[in-house]
Design a protein around this motif. Structure first.
Motif, mmCIF file in Angstrom:
data_model
loop_
_atom_site.group_PDB
_atom_site.id
_atom_site.type_symbol
_atom_site.label_atom_id
_atom_site.label_comp_id
_atom_site.label_asym_id
_atom_site.label_seq_id
_atom_site.Cartn_x
_atom_site.Cartn_y
_atom_site.Cartn_z
ATOM 1 N N VAL A 35 0.847 -1.188 0.000
ATOM 2 C CA VAL A 35 0.000 0.000 0.000
ATOM 3 C C VAL A 35 0.881 1.237 0.000
ATOM 4 N N ALA A 36 0.395 2.233 -0.653
ATOM 5 C CA ALA A 36 1.083 3.505 -0.866
ATOM 6 C C ALA A 36 2.244 3.297 -1.840
ATOM 7 N N THR A 37 1.862 2.933 -3.063
ATOM 8 C CA THR A 37 2.832 2.684 -4.135
ATOM 9 C C THR A 37 3.877 3.784 -4.207
ATOM 10 N N ASN A 38 3.429 5.019 -4.092
ATOM 11 C CA ASN A 38 4.320 6.167 -4.271
ATOM 12 C C ASN A 38 5.114 6.520 -3.018
ATOM 13 N N VAL A 39 4.923 5.805 -1.938
ATOM 14 C CA VAL A 39 5.664 6.109 -0.713
ATOM 15 C C VAL A 39 6.438 4.861 -0.279
ATOM 16 N N CYS A 40 5.817 3.992 0.497
ATOM 17 C CA CYS A 40 6.519 2.830 1.056
ATOM 18 C C CYS A 40 6.993 1.849 -0.017
ATOM 19 N N VAL A 41 6.143 1.555 -0.983
ATOM 20 C CA VAL A 41 6.517 0.577 -1.995
ATOM 21 C C VAL A 41 7.663 1.108 -2.849
ATOM 22 N N GLU A 42 7.565 2.352 -3.271
ATOM 23 C CA GLU A 42 8.638 2.926 -4.081
ATOM 24 C C GLU A 42 9.938 3.056 -3.291
ATOM 25 N N THR A 43 9.858 3.443 -2.041
ATOM 26 C CA THR A 43 11.068 3.588 -1.226
ATOM 27 C C THR A 43 11.749 2.241 -1.031
ATOM 28 N N THR A 44 10.980 1.208 -0.749
ATOM 29 C CA THR A 44 11.544 -0.130 -0.608
ATOM 30 C C THR A 44 12.144 -0.600 -1.934
ATOM 31 N N THR A 45 11.463 -0.309 -3.039
ATOM 32 C CA THR A 45 11.968 -0.678 -4.359
ATOM 33 C C THR A 45 13.299 -0.012 -4.647
ATOM 34 N N ARG A 46 13.396 1.267 -4.375
ATOM 35 C CA ARG A 46 14.642 1.997 -4.603
ATOM 36 C C ARG A 46 15.782 1.405 -3.772
ATOM 37 N N ASP A 47 15.505 1.121 -2.505
ATOM 38 C CA ASP A 47 16.540 0.556 -1.646
ATOM 39 C C ASP A 47 16.945 -0.841 -2.111
ATOM 40 N N ALA A 48 15.990 -1.642 -2.539
ATOM 41 C CA ALA A 48 16.321 -2.976 -3.059
ATOM 42 C C ALA A 48 17.250 -2.844 -4.266
ATOM 43 N N TYR A 49 16.949 -1.922 -5.135
ATOM 44 C CA TYR A 49 17.818 -1.676 -6.292
ATOM 45 C C TYR A 49 19.215 -1.248 -5.844
ATOM 46 N N MET A 50 19.281 -0.366 -4.875
ATOM 47 C CA MET A 50 20.569 0.130 -4.393
ATOM 48 C C MET A 50 21.381 -0.967 -3.687
ATOM 49 N N PHE A 51 20.693 -1.990 -3.155
ATOM 50 C CA PHE A 51 21.377 -3.140 -2.562
ATOM 51 C C PHE A 51 21.647 -4.230 -3.594
ATOM 52 N N ASP A 52 21.487 -3.907 -4.858
ATOM 53 C CA ASP A 52 21.830 -4.792 -5.983
ATOM 54 C C ASP A 52 20.896 -5.978 -6.195
ATOM 55 N N TYR A 53 19.640 -5.847 -5.814
ATOM 56 C CA TYR A 53 18.662 -6.880 -6.136
ATOM 57 C C TYR A 53 18.059 -6.586 -7.506
ATOM 58 N N TYR A 54 17.648 -7.637 -8.198
ATOM 59 C CA TYR A 54 16.824 -7.476 -9.383
ATOM 60 C C TYR A 54 15.402 -7.266 -8.861
ATOM 61 N N VAL A 55 14.801 -6.152 -9.217
ATOM 62 C CA VAL A 55 13.532 -5.743 -8.610
ATOM 63 C C VAL A 55 12.390 -5.821 -9.618
ATOM 64 N N THR A 56 11.279 -6.411 -9.179
ATOM 65 C CA THR A 56 10.039 -6.375 -9.945
ATOM 66 C C THR A 56 8.941 -5.865 -9.029
ATOM 67 N N MET A 57 8.286 -4.794 -9.445
ATOM 68 C CA MET A 57 7.133 -4.292 -8.704
ATOM 69 C C MET A 57 5.889 -4.954 -9.290
ATOM 70 N N VAL A 58 5.051 -5.489 -8.420
ATOM 71 C CA VAL A 58 3.826 -6.161 -8.842
ATOM 72 C C VAL A 58 2.724 -5.104 -8.881
ATOM 73 N N GLU A 59 2.410 -4.670 -10.113
ATOM 74 C CA GLU A 59 1.549 -3.502 -10.272
ATOM 75 C C GLU A 59 0.129 -3.686 -9.757
ATOM 76 N N ASP A 60 -0.445 -4.865 -9.894
ATOM 77 C CA ASP A 60 -1.823 -5.061 -9.456
ATOM 78 C C ASP A 60 -1.913 -5.568 -8.016
ATOM 79 N N CYS A 61 -0.784 -5.619 -7.321
ATOM 80 C CA CYS A 61 -0.756 -5.963 -5.900
ATOM 81 C C CYS A 61 -0.241 -4.779 -5.091
ATOM 82 N N SER A 62 -0.301 -3.608 -5.694
ATOM 83 C CA SER A 62 0.114 -2.361 -5.054
ATOM 84 C C SER A 62 -0.968 -1.327 -5.317
ATOM 85 N N ALA A 63 -1.039 -0.338 -4.445
ATOM 86 C CA ALA A 63 -2.039 0.710 -4.641
ATOM 87 C C ALA A 63 -1.582 1.989 -3.963
#
Length: 105
Positions: A35-63
């Motif tokens: 929840v909060a795609t533009n806040v918590c989900v995006e922040t976690t995604t950015r950090d995962a990328y910065m820690f060198d993970y391959y990241v996939t955001m699940v668009e229909d499981c976020s809002a």
């Protein structure tokens, strides 16, 4: 027996042992949703990328609380931080991987 990580910040990686747990298990890719795609989900995604993970955001499981913000975040992720896929696309991909492994036996 699932590991539970309780987050205290927008990112699930900040002030938690999530990165340590994932690295110890040899995890290289993460699916991100919530929840909060533009806040918590995006922040976690950015950090995962910065820690060198391959990241996939699940668009229909976020809002987000605003559809425009949700869509803008998805575009930002596509352009800079990882992949964006639907849950159905992920399920179909995993099914295909299982079939390939079985055929290789």
């Amino acid at each position: 027996q699932e590991r539970v990580v309780i987050k205290h910040r927008y990112s699930a990686f900040i002030n938690t042992d999530l990165n340590t747990v994932l690295k110890a298990k040899g995890i290289q890719s993460v699916l991100v949703c919530g929840v909060a795609t533009n806040v918590c989900v995006e922040t976690t995604t950015r950090d995962a990328y910065m820690f060198d993970y391959y990241v996939t955001m699940v668009e229909d499981c976020s809002a987000a609380y605003d559809a425009r913000l949700h869509e803008t975040t998805l575009e930002n992720i596509r352009r800079h931080f990882g992949l964006v896929a639907s849950s159905e696309e992920i399920i179909q991909t995993w099914r295909g991987i299982g079939q390939k492994k079985a055929a290789a036996l």
